[in-house]
Design an enzyme around this catalytic site. Structure first.
Site, mmCIF file in Angstrom:
data_model
loop_
_atom_site.group_PDB
_atom_site.id
_atom_site.type_symbol
_atom_site.label_atom_id
_atom_site.label_comp_id
_atom_site.label_asym_id
_atom_site.label_seq_id
_atom_site.Cartn_x
_atom_site.Cartn_y
_atom_site.Cartn_z
ATOM 1 N N GLY A 43 46.600 29.139 53.034
ATOM 2 C CA GLY A 43 46.332 28.011 53.493
ATOM 3 C C GLY A 43 46.218 27.996 51.269
ATOM 4 N N CYS A 44 45.777 26.859 50.209
ATOM 5 C CA CYS A 44 45.786 27.374 49.525
ATOM 6 C C CYS A 44 45.557 28.073 48.424
ATOM 7 C CB CYS A 44 44.534 26.244 48.530
ATOM 8 S SG CYS A 44 44.902 25.736 47.039
#
Length: 210
Positions: A43-44
């Site tokens: 993800g981020c």
């Protein structure tokens, strides 16, 4: 700040976007003798970088991209989609101090491996999770994955995060590096507003990282 405004501010902050002028990424430094690297898409990349940076035996954690084929990917192109790239972190570590297996075990607890389309508020192909392992790392990565599924028990339904062969890693621009340290207020607003920490605690309990 009023109680009514506070959730609105967090909502606006719930995006993995730095709000800084993009700068061309620098070349990666060569891996020092005696060190190895590990690549995790989670993800981020701000969150993954923070989860590994500063651990004993870890020399650096660099935010960037993995999984695509076109050279020199940029954040703007990747988030638009269609490149095949995912946000990822390159962890350079000393295997005499911390093992690759230890790092992979930690990685699972930084993500929701049952989310097939991203991570909580960050949705889309560039936020899909995966371990990118070298041939020498694959057995340990797969064993760690099996152990993570067992640790989740009934919560492991829909566990989708795969282990892929390692691919070339491209660093993101300086505006993305060390983001949690450089811009702690914005990072905290993102972390809380996204709801990622709450989701990890619900999934992993006290073992959650992030």
């Amino acid at each position: 700040m009023s109680r009514l405004l506070f959730p609105i501010v967090l909502t606006l902050a719930a995006a993995c976007s730095p709000g800084e002028t993009p700068v061309k990424a620098a070349a990666l430094e060569p891996t020092p003798a005696g060190y190895q690297t590990a690549i995790f898409a989670g993800g981020c990349f701000w969150t993954e970088e923070k989860a590994f940076d500063g651990l004993p035996g870890v020399r650096s954690a660099v935010s960037g991209f993995v999984g695509g084929t076109a050279p020199n990917p940029t954040y703007e192109r990747v988030v638009r989609g269609g490149t095949g790239y995912r946000e990822a972190v390159l962890v350079t570590f000393n295997p005499a101090v911390v093992s690759y297996r230890t790092l992979v075990d930690r990685y699972w607890r930084t993500i929701d491996p049952t989310d097939a389309t991203g991570q909580v508020c960050d949705q889309g192909p560039s936020y899909v999770t995966a371990v990118y392992a070298t041939e020498a790392q694959t057995a340990a990565a797969q064993a760690s994955r099996t152990a993570a599924i067992a640790a989740l028990g009934a919560k492991a339904s829909g566990f989708t995060t795969p282990v892929y062969p390692a691919m070339r890693f491209w660093p993101a621009g300086p505006e993305h590096q060390d983001f949690a340290r450089r811009r702690p207020a914005q990072y905290e607003a993102y972390r809380i507003g996204c709801g990622r920490s709450a989701r990890l605690r619900a999934l992993w309990g006290a073992a959650a990282v992030g």
